[in-house]
Design a protein around this motif. Structure first.
Motif, PDB file in Angstrom:
ATOM      1  N   ALA A 157       0.810  -1.221   0.000  1.00 53.48           N
ATOM      2  CA  ALA A 157       0.000   0.000   0.000  1.00 53.48           C
ATOM      3  C   ALA A 157       0.842   1.270   0.000  1.00 53.48           C
ATOM      4  CB  ALA A 157      -0.942  -0.005   1.206  1.00 53.48           C
ATOM      5  N   GLY A 158       2.117   1.175   0.359  1.00 48.89           N
ATOM      6  CA  GLY A 158       2.981   2.344   0.351  1.00 48.89           C
ATOM      7  C   GLY A 158       3.520   2.700  -1.022  1.00 48.89           C
ATOM      8  N   ASP A 159       3.208   1.919  -2.031  1.00 46.81           N
ATOM      9  CA  ASP A 159       3.708   2.166  -3.380  1.00 46.81           C
ATOM     10  C   ASP A 159       2.983   3.365  -3.989  1.00 46.81           C
ATOM     11  OD1 ASP A 159       5.273   0.569  -5.744  1.00 46.81           O
ATOM     12  OD2 ASP A 159       3.498   1.584  -6.516  1.00 46.81           O
ATOM     13  N   LEU A 160       3.745   4.370  -4.418  1.00 47.48           N
ATOM     14  CA  LEU A 160       3.150   5.607  -4.918  1.00 47.48           C
ATOM     15  C   LEU A 160       2.358   5.392  -6.203  1.00 47.48           C
ATOM     16  CD1 LEU A 160       6.012   8.194  -4.242  1.00 47.48           C
ATOM     17  CD2 LEU A 160       3.990   7.700  -2.850  1.00 47.48           C
ATOM     18  N   ALA A 161       2.828   4.495  -7.055  1.00 53.28           N
ATOM     19  CA  ALA A 161       2.103   4.224  -8.296  1.00 53.28           C
ATOM     20  C   ALA A 161       0.744   3.583  -7.998  1.00 53.28           C
ATOM     21  CB  ALA A 161       2.923   3.325  -9.213  1.00 53.28           C
ATOM     22  N   LEU A 162       0.698   2.690  -7.030  1.00 54.99           N
ATOM     23  CA  LEU A 162      -0.581   2.086  -6.649  1.00 54.99           C
ATOM     24  C   LEU A 162      -1.518   3.135  -6.078  1.00 54.99           C
ATOM     25  CD1 LEU A 162       0.344  -1.343  -4.985  1.00 54.99           C
ATOM     26  CD2 LEU A 162      -0.306  -0.867  -7.351  1.00 54.99           C
ATOM     27  N   GLN A 163      -0.993   4.026  -5.269  1.00 57.81           N
ATOM     28  CA  GLN A 163      -1.817   5.075  -4.689  1.00 57.81           C
ATOM     29  C   GLN A 163      -2.397   5.980  -5.779  1.00 57.81           C
ATOM     30  OE1 GLN A 163       0.628   7.060  -1.781  1.00 57.81           O
ATOM     31  NE2 GLN A 163       0.941   5.206  -0.574  1.00 57.81           N
ATOM     32  N   ALA A 164      -1.545   6.362  -6.742  1.00 56.85           N
ATOM     33  CA  ALA A 164      -2.008   7.223  -7.829  1.00 56.85           C
ATOM     34  C   ALA A 164      -3.026   6.505  -8.713  1.00 56.85           C
ATOM     35  CB  ALA A 164      -0.817   7.688  -8.660  1.00 56.85           C
ATOM     36  N   ALA A 165      -2.789   5.228  -8.976  1.00 55.35           N
ATOM     37  CA  ALA A 165      -3.720   4.456  -9.799  1.00 55.35           C
ATOM     38  C   ALA A 165      -5.068   4.326  -9.106  1.00 55.35           C
ATOM     39  CB  ALA A 165      -3.137   3.072 -10.093  1.00 55.35           C
ATOM     40  N   ALA A 166      -5.049   4.068  -7.804  1.00 57.72           N
ATOM     41  CA  ALA A 166      -6.291   3.933  -7.051  1.00 57.72           C
ATOM     42  C   ALA A 166      -7.051   5.254  -7.022  1.00 57.72           C
ATOM     43  CB  ALA A 166      -5.999   3.455  -5.636  1.00 57.72           C
ATOM     44  N   GLN A 167      -6.326   6.355  -6.888  1.00 54.91           N
ATOM     45  CA  GLN A 167      -6.971   7.672  -6.897  1.00 54.91           C
ATOM     46  C   GLN A 167      -7.746   7.886  -8.194  1.00 54.91           C
ATOM     47  OE1 GLN A 167      -4.289  10.998  -6.698  1.00 54.91           O
ATOM     48  NE2 GLN A 167      -5.915  12.507  -6.804  1.00 54.91           N
ATOM     49  N   ARG A 168      -7.100   7.561  -9.322  1.00 52.13           N
ATOM     50  CA  ARG A 168      -7.762   7.769 -10.625  1.00 52.13           C
ATOM     51  C   ARG A 168      -8.902   6.786 -10.831  1.00 52.13           C
ATOM     52  NH1 ARG A 168      -6.022   6.193 -16.169  1.00 52.13           N
ATOM     53  NH2 ARG A 168      -3.996   5.569 -15.344  1.00 52.13           N
ATOM     54  N   LEU A 169      -8.646   5.509 -10.498  1.00 55.08           N
ATOM     55  CA  LEU A 169      -9.661   4.484 -10.733  1.00 55.08           C
ATOM     56  C   LEU A 169     -10.898   4.706  -9.882  1.00 55.08           C
ATOM     57  CD1 LEU A 169     -10.452   1.792 -12.090  1.00 55.08           C
ATOM     58  CD2 LEU A 169      -9.326   0.615 -10.184  1.00 55.08           C
ATOM     59  N   THR A 174      -8.159  13.222  -3.622  1.00 60.74           N
ATOM     60  CA  THR A 174      -6.753  13.225  -3.230  1.00 60.74           C
ATOM     61  C   THR A 174      -6.193  11.811  -3.290  1.00 60.74           C
ATOM     62  OG1 THR A 174      -7.305  12.955  -0.880  1.00 60.74           O
ATOM     63  CG2 THR A 174      -7.052  15.213  -1.714  1.00 60.74           C
ATOM     64  N   ARG A 175      -4.880  11.747  -3.414  1.00 55.42           N
ATOM     65  CA  ARG A 175      -4.230  10.443  -3.448  1.00 55.42           C
ATOM     66  C   ARG A 175      -4.265   9.818  -2.062  1.00 55.42           C
ATOM     67  NH1 ARG A 175       1.864  10.773  -4.680  1.00 55.42           N
ATOM     68  NH2 ARG A 175       2.023  10.711  -2.417  1.00 55.42           N
ATOM     69  N   PRO A 176      -4.728   8.587  -1.933  1.00 54.35           N
ATOM     70  CA  PRO A 176      -4.768   7.943  -0.624  1.00 54.35           C
ATOM     71  C   PRO A 176      -3.368   7.656  -0.099  1.00 54.35           C
ATOM     72  CG  PRO A 176      -5.291   6.352  -2.343  1.00 54.35           C
ATOM     73  CD  PRO A 176      -5.218   7.707  -3.004  1.00 54.35           C
ATOM     74  N   ASP A 177      -3.199   7.734   1.212  1.00 58.78           N
ATOM     75  CA  ASP A 177      -1.927   7.327   1.793  1.00 58.78           C
ATOM     76  C   ASP A 177      -1.938   5.817   1.980  1.00 58.78           C
ATOM     77  OD1 ASP A 177      -3.578   6.876   3.988  1.00 58.78           O
ATOM     78  OD2 ASP A 177      -2.754   8.520   5.183  1.00 58.78           O
ATOM     79  N   ALA A 178      -0.860   5.283   2.536  1.00 57.18           N
ATOM     80  CA  ALA A 178      -0.741   3.832   2.661  1.00 57.18           C
ATOM     81  C   ALA A 178      -1.868   3.244   3.509  1.00 57.18           C
ATOM     82  CB  ALA A 178       0.614   3.473   3.257  1.00 57.18           C
ATOM     83  N   GLU A 179      -2.171   3.904   4.622  1.00 54.89           N
ATOM     84  CA  GLU A 179      -3.224   3.394   5.506  1.00 54.89           C
ATOM     85  C   GLU A 179      -4.578   3.418   4.813  1.00 54.89           C
ATOM     86  OE1 GLU A 179      -5.121   4.263   9.959  1.00 54.89           O
ATOM     87  OE2 GLU A 179      -3.444   5.462   9.204  1.00 54.89           O
TER      88      GLU A 179
END
Length: 208
Positions: A157-169, A174-179
């Protein structure tokens, strides 16, 4: 599914994810189908490659790793320990990366990190064993469990690309943090390892 071993395993998990989550179904449609397996052999070489590549672009990580392979000949814990700091630096490794790689090599050589035993541990125990080594953080541990051991429900969950992808999807402001992303990822259990692969693939597709 106890381990993700083949592209068929990935495809089966994608079918399950599409059935249980409309967002995953959308991501798979955008990506044109299941993502690649992205597995590497378990062991020191794969762990070292993840360590070397953390916080670097794909291109930079590949370039430095090529120099590490050439400099070490065979990527083993003993080969790392045998090199001086100057030799490691000549391979393109920063001082922190030198320390982390050496600490990992020493832990493997002395047996405090037994990579063979990790495959017999559950996700939590294996993760704890990895992060106990200086320089191996949660992201590195998760990526090794995913790509080296093929764990089906590990989610970095700390991966920035995953966070950005989840934000868009998920159409978040805002981009979610790891938690926050870890909470969101609960909907993808027990296939979070493949959900991560789907999100990486989705991230690489430019938004329309």
């Amino acid at each position: 599914m106890s381990t993700i071993r083949t592209n068929k395993d990935v495809a089966a998990a994608c079918d399950a994810l599409a059935d249980q989550c409309a967002h995953m179904a959308e991501a798979l449609d955008v990506c044109g189908g299941p993502p690649p397996l992205r597995r590497r052999p378990a062991g020191f070489e794969t762990l070292a490659r993840i360590l070397v590549g953390q916080q670097l672009s794909v291109a930079s990580a590949a370039a430095i790793w090529s120099r590490v392979e050439q400099g070490l000949g065979e990527v083993t814990a003993d080969a790392v320990i045998a090199r001086t700091d100057e030799e490691l630096r000549a391979m393109g490794l920063s001082r922190p990366k030198q320390r982390y790689l050496r600490a990992t090599a020493e832990a493997v050589a002395e047996g405090s990190l037994d990579l063979k035993r990790l495959s017999r541990m559950d996700d939590r125990e294996a993760h704890e064993q990895l992060v106990a080594v200086k320089g191996i953080g949660p992201w590195t541990a998760d990526i090794y469990l995913l790509m080296g051991l093929g764990r089906p429900d590990v989610f970095p969950a700390g991966d920035l690309a995953l966070q950005a992808a989840a934000q868009r999807l998920l159409n978040k402001r805002t981009r979610p943090d790891a938690e926050g992303l870890l909470k969101t990822a609960r909907r993808w259990q027990p296939h979070r390892g493949v959900a991560a692969r789907v999100l990486w693939a989705y991230y690489s597709v430019p938004p329309v």
